[in-house]
Design a protein around this motif. Structure first.
Motif, mmCIF file in Angstrom:
data_model
loop_
_atom_site.group_PDB
_atom_site.id
_atom_site.type_symbol
_atom_site.label_atom_id
_atom_site.label_comp_id
_atom_site.label_asym_id
_atom_site.label_seq_id
_atom_site.Cartn_x
_atom_site.Cartn_y
_atom_site.Cartn_z
ATOM 1 N N ARG A 93 0.815 -1.223 0.000
ATOM 2 C CA ARG A 93 0.000 0.000 0.000
ATOM 3 C C ARG A 93 0.844 1.266 0.000
ATOM 4 N N GLY A 94 2.106 1.151 0.418
ATOM 5 C CA GLY A 94 2.983 2.315 0.497
ATOM 6 C C GLY A 94 2.789 3.136 1.751
ATOM 7 N N LYS A 118 7.720 5.004 -0.755
ATOM 8 C CA LYS A 118 7.529 4.913 -2.202
ATOM 9 C C LYS A 118 8.421 3.827 -2.809
ATOM 10 N N GLN A 121 7.163 0.382 -1.935
ATOM 11 C CA GLN A 121 5.950 0.062 -2.679
ATOM 12 C C GLN A 121 6.280 -0.260 -4.140
ATOM 13 N N PHE A 124 8.058 -3.668 -4.376
ATOM 14 C CA PHE A 124 7.469 -4.722 -3.551
ATOM 15 C C PHE A 124 7.797 -6.117 -4.092
#
Length: 159
Positions: A93-94, A118, A121, A124
């Motif tokens: 989801r960040g 960031k 994410q 990931f």
């Protein structure tokens, strides 16, 4: 009777040390048993490190195979052991409480947190490469991703 007490104590200590069977950390025990990677040697290394007080000394002084930031590394390992699924969800989801906790353990300064969130994410799939990924794999991949950005390289885990 005394033999039973000693045996019970030894078994209790061995059982409690079994959780350290994969990573005894640093300290005299880890140095003595460095060449051996079997579970018994790791348990003995962890027991030696924990019971003699040398691991704490080594972490404080950067000796006995401990790096100067060994406490931070140990905190990161323990945090990931307990929170890996939540960290994965937050990275996807960040944002999130577990990702905030991870940033705190890694001592990421406030001005760099947004970039850290960031980067984790966006990368990931490089950090969590498969469903059965290990904590060590995640920490290693996270470090590699962080070292790609100058602003985050200094925070990258050495584990």
């Amino acid at each position: 009777m005394m033999k039973k007490v000693i045996l019970a104590s030894a078994l209790t200590l061995a059982a409690s040390s079994a959780f350290a069977a994969k990573d005894a950390g640093c300290g005299l025990g880890s140095m003595v048993f460095a060449e051996k990677e079997d579970a018994v040697s790791n348990i003995l290394a962890a027991t030696t490190n924990g019971t003699s007080g040398n691991q704490t000394f080594g972490m404080s002084t950067g000796t006995l195979g401990c790096s100067s930031n060994a406490m931070q590394e140990l905190s990161l390992i323990k945090f990931m052991d307990s929170n890996m699924d939540r960290v994965a969800a937050d990275m996807a989801r960040g944002q999130g409480e577990s990702l905030e906790g991870l940033a705190a353990i890694m001592a990421i300064e406030e001005q760099d947190k947004a970039l850290f969130f960031k980067q984790t994410q966006q990368n990931f799939d490089r950090i969590f490469t498969r469903s059965d990924v290990t904590r060590s794999d995640v920490i290693e991949a996270l470090g590699a991703v962080m070292r790609e950005r100058t602003e985050l390289a200094g925070y990258a885990p050495a584990v």
